[in-house]
Design an enzyme around this catalytic site. Structure first.
Site, PDB file in Angstrom:
ATOM      1  N   ARG A 155       0.852  -1.202   0.000  1.00 45.94           N
ATOM      2  CA  ARG A 155       0.000   0.000   0.000  1.00 45.94           C
ATOM      3  C   ARG A 155       0.886   1.250   0.000  1.00 45.94           C
ATOM      4  NH1 ARG A 155      -2.519  -1.559   5.486  1.00 45.94           N
ATOM      5  NH2 ARG A 155      -0.399  -2.318   5.628  1.00 45.94           N
ATOM      6  N   GLY A 206      15.692 -14.107  15.578  1.00 47.24           N
ATOM      7  CA  GLY A 206      15.807 -12.638  15.518  1.00 47.24           C
ATOM      8  C   GLY A 206      17.223 -12.114  15.627  1.00 47.24           C
ATOM      9  N   ILE A 233      19.651 -12.877  17.613  1.00 49.30           N
ATOM     10  CA  ILE A 233      20.723 -13.738  18.142  1.00 49.30           C
ATOM     11  C   ILE A 233      21.628 -14.224  17.000  1.00 49.30           C
ATOM     12  CG2 ILE A 233      21.249 -15.812  19.487  1.00 49.30           C
ATOM     13  CD1 ILE A 233      18.396 -15.680  20.606  1.00 49.30           C
ATOM     14  N   LYS A 292      12.079 -22.882  11.538  1.00 48.08           N
ATOM     15  CA  LYS A 292      13.400 -22.519  12.085  1.00 48.08           C
ATOM     16  C   LYS A 292      14.220 -23.779  12.373  1.00 48.08           C
ATOM     17  CE  LYS A 292      11.585 -18.233  14.043  1.00 48.08           C
ATOM     18  NZ  LYS A 292      10.865 -17.653  15.185  1.00 48.08           N
TER      19      LYS A 292
HETATM   20  P1  NDP Z   1       4.987  -7.127   8.280  1.00 50.21           P
HETATM   21  O1  NDP Z   1       3.711  -7.829   7.971  1.00 50.21           O
HETATM   22  O2  NDP Z   1       5.025  -6.173   9.398  1.00 50.21           O
HETATM   23  O3  NDP Z   1       5.489  -6.354   6.967  1.00 50.21           O
HETATM   24  C1  NDP Z   1       5.401  -6.897   5.692  1.00 50.21           C
HETATM   25  C2  NDP Z   1       5.717  -5.814   4.680  1.00 50.21           C
HETATM   26  O4  NDP Z   1       5.686  -6.394   3.376  1.00 50.21           O
HETATM   27  C3  NDP Z   1       4.708  -4.656   4.654  1.00 50.21           C
HETATM   28  O5  NDP Z   1       5.390  -3.448   4.530  1.00 50.21           O
HETATM   29  C4  NDP Z   1       3.852  -4.928   3.407  1.00 50.21           C
HETATM   30  O6  NDP Z   1       3.413  -3.762   2.776  1.00 50.21           O
HETATM   31  C5  NDP Z   1       4.886  -5.580   2.513  1.00 50.21           C
HETATM   32  N1  NDP Z   1       4.251  -6.439   1.524  1.00 50.21           N
HETATM   33  C6  NDP Z   1       3.352  -7.412   1.709  1.00 50.21           C
HETATM   34  N2  NDP Z   1       3.013  -7.978   0.546  1.00 50.21           N
HETATM   35  C7  NDP Z   1       3.720  -7.326  -0.412  1.00 50.21           C
HETATM   36  C8  NDP Z   1       3.799  -7.428  -1.826  1.00 50.21           C
HETATM   37  N3  NDP Z   1       3.075  -8.306  -2.487  1.00 50.21           N
HETATM   38  N4  NDP Z   1       4.644  -6.592  -2.475  1.00 50.21           N
HETATM   39  C9  NDP Z   1       5.379  -5.675  -1.802  1.00 50.21           C
HETATM   40  N5  NDP Z   1       5.342  -5.536  -0.465  1.00 50.21           N
HETATM   41  C10 NDP Z   1       4.520  -6.340   0.216  1.00 50.21           C
HETATM   42  O7  NDP Z   1       6.088  -8.287   8.454  1.00 50.21           O
HETATM   43  P2  NDP Z   1       7.353  -8.295   9.423  1.00 50.21           P
HETATM   44  O8  NDP Z   1       8.140  -7.062   9.202  1.00 50.21           O
HETATM   45  O9  NDP Z   1       6.925  -8.647  10.800  1.00 50.21           O
HETATM   46  O10 NDP Z   1       8.152  -9.582   8.896  1.00 50.21           O
HETATM   47  C11 NDP Z   1       8.888  -9.534   7.696  1.00 50.21           C
HETATM   48  C12 NDP Z   1       9.730 -10.805   7.583  1.00 50.21           C
HETATM   49  O11 NDP Z   1      10.615 -10.882   8.686  1.00 50.21           O
HETATM   50  C13 NDP Z   1       8.939 -12.106   7.579  1.00 50.21           C
HETATM   51  O12 NDP Z   1       9.568 -13.037   6.742  1.00 50.21           O
HETATM   52  C14 NDP Z   1       9.044 -12.570   9.031  1.00 50.21           C
HETATM   53  O13 NDP Z   1       8.915 -13.971   9.177  1.00 50.21           O
HETATM   54  C15 NDP Z   1      10.458 -12.128   9.349  1.00 50.21           C
HETATM   55  N6  NDP Z   1      10.732 -11.955  10.757  1.00 50.21           N
HETATM   56  C16 NDP Z   1       9.940 -11.128  11.497  1.00 50.21           C
HETATM   57  C17 NDP Z   1      10.179 -10.957  12.836  1.00 50.21           C
HETATM   58  C18 NDP Z   1       9.346 -10.053  13.664  1.00 50.21           C
HETATM   59  O14 NDP Z   1       9.591  -9.975  14.884  1.00 50.21           O
HETATM   60  N7  NDP Z   1       8.383  -9.323  13.099  1.00 50.21           N
HETATM   61  C19 NDP Z   1      11.272 -11.694  13.502  1.00 50.21           C
HETATM   62  C20 NDP Z   1      12.080 -12.499  12.626  1.00 50.21           C
HETATM   63  C21 NDP Z   1      11.792 -12.634  11.293  1.00 50.21           C
HETATM   64  P3  NDP Z   1       2.357  -2.750   3.467  1.00 50.21           P
HETATM   65  O15 NDP Z   1       3.154  -2.061   4.523  1.00 50.21           O
HETATM   66  O16 NDP Z   1       1.930  -1.863   2.385  1.00 50.21           O
HETATM   67  O17 NDP Z   1       1.281  -3.623   4.024  1.00 50.21           O
HETATM   68  N1  HSE Z   2       6.336 -14.998  15.663  1.00 50.10           N
HETATM   69  C1  HSE Z   2       7.723 -15.212  15.893  1.00 50.10           C
HETATM   70  C2  HSE Z   2       7.952 -15.437  17.387  1.00 50.10           C
HETATM   71  C3  HSE Z   2       8.514 -14.025  15.374  1.00 50.10           C
HETATM   72  O1  HSE Z   2       7.020 -15.330  18.190  1.00 50.10           O
HETATM   73  O2  HSE Z   2       9.071 -15.774  17.767  1.00 50.10           O
HETATM   74  C4  HSE Z   2       9.949 -14.315  15.155  1.00 50.10           C
HETATM   75  O3  HSE Z   2      10.177 -15.192  14.122  1.00 50.10           O
END
Ligand code: NDP
Ligand code: HSE
Length: 433
Positions: A46, A133, A135, A204
């Protein structure tokens, strides 16, 4: 030196923090890499959403156009999920870009395709943030411990489930109440299935086992059980034994007679009772911790924040600096290593200990018949405790180490017995006997 241009895919919890760190630490990062790191664009779903601290002109919904732009050197993927993340990373590597990803779901489902593309196109793929994360865990396995022989990786790799189990233990909360608390604090997703049912931890575990044992392991190979069936009674029973319940990812190299590499690997995620004296028992709230046991290094423990925007972005930035340095020096990081080609063994062959709770009729001969059922399947009993009496009697049995298949057969046998009203719970036990 000419700046290295970064395409960021995703600007959510993690992506926003990556942008902040890139800005705040720009001068230090440039000095560490030997060239400035410059954001070329940010792909989102978005474009019009208001985003604090993000320059609107960098945003685009054309992710494919961004990753194939000729001026982009490095692609950072923090979208998550399988598609479009996989196609975008493949397009990026095909265009010669190095990639950094935090996407455990994709790596565990189809890592082979991604690593194959990195090999074919001579690019880097780094993914430290995908497990635990902040670590540092994957690089130690991939680089620091690559000269050793790792035989076990065991740990808490999901913060949400650790928070829930910790609350159930410390405050006596039920599962639903603890889950609601985790959601209110932002640890669990609105749809917490991936955490609660163990899918996140299983992905994981697959990544850890593959790196530790140099063999291909996918999420589908991992035996997975979540925590939705863990009851307050299980937590109380664990407490009575001096134990605590944790959702553990356990990756073992299973030894064979004389064979150095072992018979295969066992990779599983399920609730476990561990003694309160075990270092993993002291991991509270949403923290993660992972034990690695290696032949020469001995036991190592890695502990810290396993989730959250800033901690995860720290791991992403570490990878970004590493791949940027490689580009500056004209080198590549280590490629995927799956030469050992070990089979993933069925759960029935896994050997561990068990805690079994039975609702039984409290009358003479019942204990003998229950003990017979264990003996019939060659499962040796370590301890027996009776709680309650009369119609409320419960037998709690803790076994010595036995194959999972033998325990399942014992439980099936017990369920058929008229003296057993219910097999109330079966949980595996880890730690010294
Ligand atoms: P979010 O859901 O917060 O963010 C996802 C982002 O991707 C958003 O900005 C969204 O856009 C964008 N997005 C979704 N679909 C599309 C698309 N089709 N094209 C372009 N952009 C897109 O996810 P997180 O930041 O929490 O997680 C991201 C990754 O990191 C995942 O793989 C997750 O497993 C990994 N991760 C996350 C952790 C956490 O603590 N959150 C910890 C460790 C790993 P928009 O903003 O417009 O919706
Ligand atoms: N949902 C995950 C957790 C985020 O609770 O640990 C990190 O991968």
């Amino acid at each position: 030196m000419k700046p290295l241009k970064i395409a960021l895919l995703g600007c959510g919890v993690v992506g926003t923090e990556v942008v902040r760190l890139l800005h705040e630490q720009a001068a230090d990062l440039a000095a560490r890499v030997g060239a400035p790191l410059e954001l070329a664009g940010i792909a989102v779903r978005r474009k019009d959403k208001r985003r604090e601290g993000i320059a609107p002109e960098l945003l685009t919904t054309d992710a494919t156009g961004l990753v194939t732009r000729p001026d982009v050197d490095i692609v950072v993927e923090v979208i998550g999920g399988i598609e479009p993340a996989r196609s975008l990373l493949l397009d990026a590597m095909k265009s010669g870009k190095s990639v950094v990803t935090a996407n455990k779901a994709l790596l565990a489902e189809d890592g082979a395709t991604l690593f194959g593309a990195a090999r074919e196109h001579g690019t880097d793929i780094y993914y430290e943030a995908s497990v635990a994360g902040a670590i540092p865990l994957l690089r130690p396995l991939r680089e620091s411990l690559v000269g050793d022989h790792v035989h076990r990786v065991m740990g808490i790799v999901n913060g949400t489930t650790n928070y829930i189990l910790d609350k159930m233990d410390s405050s006596g909360a039920g599962f639903s109440e603890a889950l609601e608390e985790a959601q209110a604090l932002g640890y669990a997703e609105a749809d917490p299935t991936a955490d609660v049912e163990g899918f996140d931890a299983a992905a994981k575990a697959a990544i850890l086992a593959q790196l530790a044992f140099h063999t291909r392991v996918t999420a589908a190979d991992v035996h997975r059980e979540g925590i939705a069936d863990v009851t307050s009674a299980d937590i109380a029973s664990a407490r009575a034994m001096g134990c605590v319940v944790k959702l553990l990812a356990i990756c073992d190299r299973v030894p064979s007679e004389g064979g150095r590499n072992g018979r295969g690997v066992s990779v599983r995620v399920h609730p476990v009772m561990i003694p309160r004296t075990h270092p993993l028992a002291s991991v509270r709230e949403a923290y993660n911790a992972v034990f690695v046991e290696a032949q020469s290094a001995g036991s190592l423990m890695f502990y810290g924040a396993g989730a959250g925007g800033a901690p995860t972005a720290s791991a992403v930035l570490g990878d970004l600096v590493a791949v940027a340095r490689n580009r500056v020096n004209g080198t590549r990081g280590p490629a995927e290593s799956t030469y050992a080609d070990l089979p993933v063994l069925p759960m029935a062959d896994t050997i561990t200990r068990y805690h079994v709770s039975l609702d039984v009729a409290d009358r003479p001969g019942v204990l003998a018949r229950v003990a017979d059922a264990f003996a019939e399947h060659d499962v040796s009993i370590q301890a027996v405790r009776q709680e309650g009496y009369g119609q409320e009697a419960q037998l709690v049995i803790v076994t010595h180490r036995a194959p999972d298949g033998a325990l399942s057969a014992t439980v099936a046998n017990l369920r058929d017995q008229e003296i057993v009203r219910e097999v109330a719970s079966v949980m595996r036990v880890e730690g010294d006997e």
